[in-house]
Design a protein around this motif. Structure first.
Motif, PDB file in Angstrom:
ATOM      1  N   GLY A   1       0.822  -1.216   0.000  1.00  0.00           N
ATOM      2  CA  GLY A   1       0.000   0.000   0.000  1.00  0.00           C
ATOM      3  C   GLY A   1       0.849   1.257   0.000  1.00  0.00           C
ATOM      4  N   GLY A   2       0.204   2.397  -0.082  1.00  0.00           N
ATOM      5  CA  GLY A   2       0.946   3.650  -0.104  1.00  0.00           C
ATOM      6  C   GLY A   2       0.391   4.644   0.863  1.00  0.00           C
TER       7      GLY A   2
ATOM      8  N   GLY B   1       2.514   7.953  -0.462  1.00  0.00           N
ATOM      9  CA  GLY B   1       3.075   6.710  -1.006  1.00  0.00           C
ATOM     10  C   GLY B   1       4.483   6.892  -1.518  1.00  0.00           C
TER      11      GLY B   1
ATOM     12  N   PRO C   1      -2.705   2.469  -4.384  1.00  0.00           N
ATOM     13  CA  PRO C   1      -1.892   2.151  -5.557  1.00  0.00           C
ATOM     14  C   PRO C   1      -2.480   1.063  -6.444  1.00  0.00           C
TER      15      PRO C   1
ATOM     16  N   ARG D   1      -1.507   6.753  -3.306  1.00  0.00           N
ATOM     17  CA  ARG D   1      -2.907   6.685  -2.900  1.00  0.00           C
ATOM     18  C   ARG D   1      -3.707   5.556  -3.550  1.00  0.00           C
TER      19      ARG D   1
ATOM     20  N   ALA E   1       4.262   3.762  -4.811  1.00  0.00           N
ATOM     21  CA  ALA E   1       2.842   3.851  -4.505  1.00  0.00           C
ATOM     22  C   ALA E   1       2.341   5.285  -4.590  1.00  0.00           C
TER      23      ALA E   1
END
Lengths: 81, 677
Positions: free
Chosen positions: A80-81, B264, B374, B372, B370
Motif C-alpha cells: 500500500g501507499g 506513497g 496504488p 494513494r 505507490a
C-alpha cells in the motif's frame, strides 16, 4: 471440512481445481495438506499470498486457525501507499 | 462481536498536538536538523536514460578543498538475490540497491551514480561536477508498447516474464503478467443487449509531496549510525538501509522528522544509505537534501497505464460481463501495483462473469512507487467512464444504474473474498439525494459520476503508554504522522482511560525507542497503530485497577475503571460513580473508594513502580472503503477551458477518530482532483 477456494491465478498450480475441501484446522496444516495434493504449490508460490478466513484477509497467517466450516481464500499480498 | 458505538472522545475536535509547532514553524522537517560538524552530501546523477558505466574517476573532485569523502556502488555490497522482508510483500534487493546507487549500468535519466561529501553544500555541488563518469550510451525505451516488443532495447538480462507457463527462457521488458477470471465471459457477453468497449490511458505523474527528501546521518565510534529523515516509515528506512549498505540492522537508529507529505512516495529510501556511507567515510555527520528537480527526476512516480475495458449489460441495466486488460509502466524495475489494478478495477460491481488481465512493462524511467490506493485508480477510471457511457445509452440515471449493480454484503469480487459489511449502497443512496445532484445543469455544463474502491490494510504496529508522576499520559508510537495520527492516538487513549484528551501527549519516536511498526501507508495507521494503542491503554487500565485494589486491600475484580478513576464496586464507590455521572462525568475529588489516574500515579512508587504499558498488534480487521465522487463542470466552447462548478465526495470512512481531519482529507482529495491529478 474447511473449504478452500483458489482464484484463477492459483488454479495454474492446482491442475485447474477451483475448490477443495481440507481436513486442516490451521494454516500450517493447510499448507502441508495442499502441497501434498498439489506439489506445484511451492513455498515460494504460497508465500506470495495472504489468507482470507471467512472474509477477513490476513497478510501473515502463519499461526492462524480456522473451523470445519470456514471458507478460505488465498489472496495476493499487496503493498500500500 | 459487540461493536462499540457510543464514544466520549473519539469523533470529537481536539486541538491537534502537532498544530502549534507546525503553524509557528517550530516543527522539525527533514532538512531542518543541523548537527555540530555536519557536512553536506551531493549526488552525481546520470545524464543518460540507459548506459553502461565504464568508469568513475573521483581524482579531480578530491582535489577541491573541502571535499572529505566520495562514494559509489563499489561501497555497497552486491545485492545478489537477497530478499528484503516488506510489510506486505518481500522485495528483491537488486531492485532497491541500484536506485540508491547505480551498479555497472544506469537505467534512467538522473539515476544516482556517485556522491561526494564536502564542508559546504556549494563545495559538494562543485565537486560533484568534477566527478568524471565514462558511459557507453545504450538505446533507451520510454513507451510501454515499444518496450513490450521483442526487438525493444532490453533493460535487464535477468528479468523473465513472471506469471506465464512455461517460464520463458528469453529475458523481456515484460516483467509480469497476471490474469484473474470467474464465470463464463463469453456467455456473459452473449446475454448482453449492449456492449461497450473503450481504452483509456493514464499518464505517469508524481505524488507531488511538498517536502523534498532530506536526511542527516551520523556515525559514532562504535559503528552505530543514526539517521534523521522525512519518511513514511522509520523502520522501513532501517530495514532497507541495512540491506543496501550491509550495516547491521541493530546498529542503525532512525528518527523520523515531521513529514511534508508522502502519498506513497516516501515508502522507500533514496539518500539515506548514501548519507550513512559518506558519514562513515568522513567521520562527520552528513546532510543530503534533494532539490525539487531531483525529486521529480529521480524519485518514484506513479505508474502510467493503459486500460481496455469491455462491459456488457442487459437493456434493463444489469451488468452481464466485464473484461479488462491493463498495461502498467513500472519504470526501470518491477514495482508497479499490477496486482491491485487487476484485482480491484471491477470491485464496485456485482457481476458473475469477469476477466481481468495485467502486464507490467519496464521502461527507462524512474522506478515507480505507490500513490494513494496504488493500482486502483487507473483501471477504475476506465471502468467508470464506460459505466457512465452505458447509463447514458440506456437513458438511465448514472447513480440509479450503479445502485442496480453495486456490490452488497456477500457478493464475490474478482479477488475471491466475499464482501462483509460494506457501505457502497449507502453511499449511492446519499449521493442520489444530495442537493448537488439535484441542481439542474445549464448550457455547456456536464456532470460526471464515479465510484471508487480500496482494500485497506492492517499489518503490524506497536505502542507504549507511560504515566508521569502527575498523571499525564505519554503515548509513543512508531508511525510518522502524515494526516493527524497523533491526535487519533490521543483520542483513542482518552477513550479507554476516560481522561481528557489534553492530558495526553502523543509522540512519534525513533526505532530504538519502540518496537517495530510497519510504515504509515495503505490506510493502516489508525486501524493497526490505533489497535496497539487501545491494547496498551487497556493493559494500563488493568494495572491501574490492580494498584487501586492493592491500596484498598480488596480483590481486583471488585474494582472498576470508570471515567478516569478506579472505583470500588461495593460501598461508596458505586455512589461515587452515580455522582460522577450526574456531575458531567467527573468524579468528585473527595470521593471515598475512588482514585483518579493522577492519584494512582502519585502513589505508583509504593504500589509497584512506574506506570507503563506496551502492546503490539497485527491488525487483521481492515475493511474496504468505497467512495462516490460527482463533479459538475462547465466548458467554454471557444477556449476549451473547463471550470469545476461543484464537486461532491461521499466516502464510507468507517468510524473517523477526528471528524475535522477526515473532512480535511476529503478536501485534500478534491484539491488534487481540481489540480488535474
Amino acid at each position: 471440512m474447511a473449504k478452500v477456494i483458489f482464484t484463477s491465478d492459483l488454479q495454474r498450480f492446482t491442475g485447474g481445481a477451483r475448490e477443495v475441501e481440507v481436513a486442516a484446522g490451521s494454516y500450517q496444516q493447510l499448507v502441508a495438506e495442499l502441497q501434498q495434493r498439489f506439489p506445484a504449490l511451492t513455498d515460494t508460490i504460497i508465500g506470495r499470498y495472504g489468507l482470507a478466513i471467512d472474509g477477513a484477509i490476513i497478510q501473515t497467517p502463519l499461526l492462524e486457525r480456522f473451523g470445519n466450516d470456514s471458507e478460505l481464500v488465498f489472496v495476493t499480498r499487496i503493498a500500500g501507499g | 462481536m459487540k461493536v462499540k458505538t457510543d464514544f466520549k472522545y473519539v469523533g470529537t475536535r481536539p486541538i491537534r498536538p502537532d498544530g502549534l509547532d507546525k503553524v509557528t514553524g517550530r516543527a522539525m522537517y527533514g532538512a531542518d536538523l543541523n548537527l555540530q560538524g555536519m557536512v553536506y552530501g551531493h549526488i552525481v546523477r546520470s545524464p543518460h536514460a540507459h548506459a553502461v558505466i565504464k568508469s568513475i574517476d573521483f581524482s579531480e573532485a578530491m582535489k577541491l578543498p573541502g571535499v572529505l569523502a566520495t562514494m559509489s556502488a563499489a561501497d555497497l555490497p552486491e545485492p545478489g538475490d537477497k530478499k528484503i522482508p516488506g510489510g506486505e510483500v518481500d522485495f528483491e534487493l537488486k531492485a532497491f540497491s541500484p536506485i540508491v546507487m547505480a551498479r555497472g549500468k544506469v537505467f534512467f535519466h538522473a539515476q544516482s551514480v556517485a556522491a561526494v561529501a564536502a564542508t559546504t553544500a556549494s563545495i559538494a555541488a562543485a565537486a560533484a561536477k568534477l566527478v568524471k563518469v565514462e558511459y557507453d550510451v545504450l538505446p533507451h525505451v520510454l513507451d510501454i508498447h515499444e518496450a513490450a516488443r521483442d526487438d525493444a532495447p532490453l533493460l535487464h538480462e535477468d528479468v523473465f516474464t513472471q506469471g506465464v507457463d512455461p517460464v520463458p527462457t528469453r529475458p523481456s521488458n515484460v516483467s509480469a503478467e497476471i490474469e484473474l477470471k470467474m464465470g463464463d465471459l463469453d456467455a456473459g457477453f452473449a446475454a448482453a443487449d449492449l456492449v461497450i468497449e473503450r481504452t483509456y490511458s493514464v499518464p505517469m505523474c508524481h505524488q507531488g509531496y511538498i517536502e523534498p527528501h532530506a536526511c542527516v546521518a551520523q556515525f559514532d565510534e562504535n559503528g552505530k549510525v543514526e539517521i534523521w529523515c522525512c519518511t513514511q516509515g522509520a523502520f522501513m528506512v532501517r530495514t532497507l538501509t541495512a540491506a543496501v549498505t550491509g550495516i547491521e540492522l541493530g546498529k542503525i537508529k532512525v528518527t523520523p522528522s515531521e513529514i511534508g507529505g508522502g502519498f506513497g512516495g516516501k515508502t522507500t529510501i533514496y539518500i539515506e544509505p548514501v548519507a550513512a556511507i559518506l558519514a562513515q567515510k568522513c567521520g562527520r555527520p552528513v546532510k543530503i537534501v534533494m532539490s525539487r528537480e531531483d525529486v521529480f527526476r529521480a524519485s518514484g512516480p506513479v505508474s502510467s497505464s493503459e486500460t481496455r475495458v469491455k462491459i456488457g449489460v442487459t437493456k434493463d441495466g444489469k451488468i452481464t460481463a466485464m473484461d479488462t486488460d491493463i498495461i502498467m509502466d513500472s519504470g526501470a524495475f518491477s514495482s508497479s501495483p499490477l496486482f491491485p489494478a487487476v484485482m480491484f478495477g471491477t470491485a464496485c460491481y456485482r457481476c458473475d462473469n469477469i476477466r481481468s488481465s495485467g502486464r507490467e512493462v519496464l521502461t527507462n524511467k524512474p522506478k515507480v512507487y505507490a500513490y494513494r490506493a496504488p493500482g486502483a485508480p487507473q483501471p477504475i477510471l476506465a471502468v467508470e467512464c464506460v459505466i457512465n457511457e452505458i447509463a447514458q445509452q440506456l437513458q438511465m440515471d448514472p447513480i440509479e444504474f450503479r445502485q442496480l449493480n453495486a456490490v452488497n454484503e456477500g457478493d464475490l469480487p474478482l479477488f475471491g473474498v466475499p464482501f462483509q459489511a460494506i457501505g457502497l449502497q449507502e453511499i449511492l443512496r446519499e449521493a442520489k439525494k444530495h442537493p448537488n445532484y439535484q441542481v439542474a445543469l445549464g448550457e455547456n455544463q456536464g456532470r460526471g459520476v464515479a465510484c471508487a474502491f480500496w482494500i485497506n490494510a492492517g499489518m503490524q504496529s506497536s505502542a507504549t503508554i507511560n504515566v508521569s508522576e502527575d498523571g499525564r499520559v505519554n503515548v509513543l508510537t512508531g508511525n510518522p504522522d502524515i494526516g493527524g495520527s497523533r491526535a487519533s492516538m490521543a483520542l483513542l487513549t482518552a477513550e479507554v482511560l476516560g481522561i481528557p484528551v489534553d492530558t495526553i501527549r502523543p509522540a512519534v519516536v525513533d526505532t530504538d525507542s519502540i518496537a517495530y511498526s510497519d510504515l504509515t501507508g495503505g490506510s493502516r495507521t489508525t486501524l493497526a497503530t490505533g489497535g496497539a494503542v487501545i491494547k496498551a491503554a487497556e493493559a494500563l487500565v488493568a494495572e491501574l485497577r490492580k494498584r487501586a485494589a492493592a491500596l484498598w486491600g480488596i480483590n481486583v475484580e471488585e474494582v472498576d475503571w470508570i471515567d478516569g478513576s478506579a472505583v470500588a464496586r461495593s460501598g461508596t464507590g458505586l455512589e461515587t460513580l452515580n455522582e460522577a455521572r450526574a456531575n458531567d462525568g467527573h468524579a468528585p475529588a473527595t470521593a471515598a473508594k475512588s482514585l483518579t489516574l493522577a492519584q494512582l500515579a502519585a502513589q505508583a512508587g509504593v504500589t509497584g513502580g512506574p506506570l507503563c504499558a506496551v502492546a503490539s498488534h497485527n491488525a487483521h480487521n481492515a475493511a474496504p472503503s468505497f467512495a462516490l465522487n460527482m463533479c459538475d463542470v462547465e466548458v467554454d466552447k471557444e477556449t476549451g477551458k473547463v471550470e469545476i462548478l461543484r464537486y461532491t465526495c461521499i466516502q464510507d470512512a468507517g468510524k473517523p477518530c477526528i471528524r475535522p481531519t477526515w473532512k480535511a482529507r476529503c478536501k485534500a482529495v478534491l484539491c488534487r482532483v481540481s489540480a488535474g491529478r
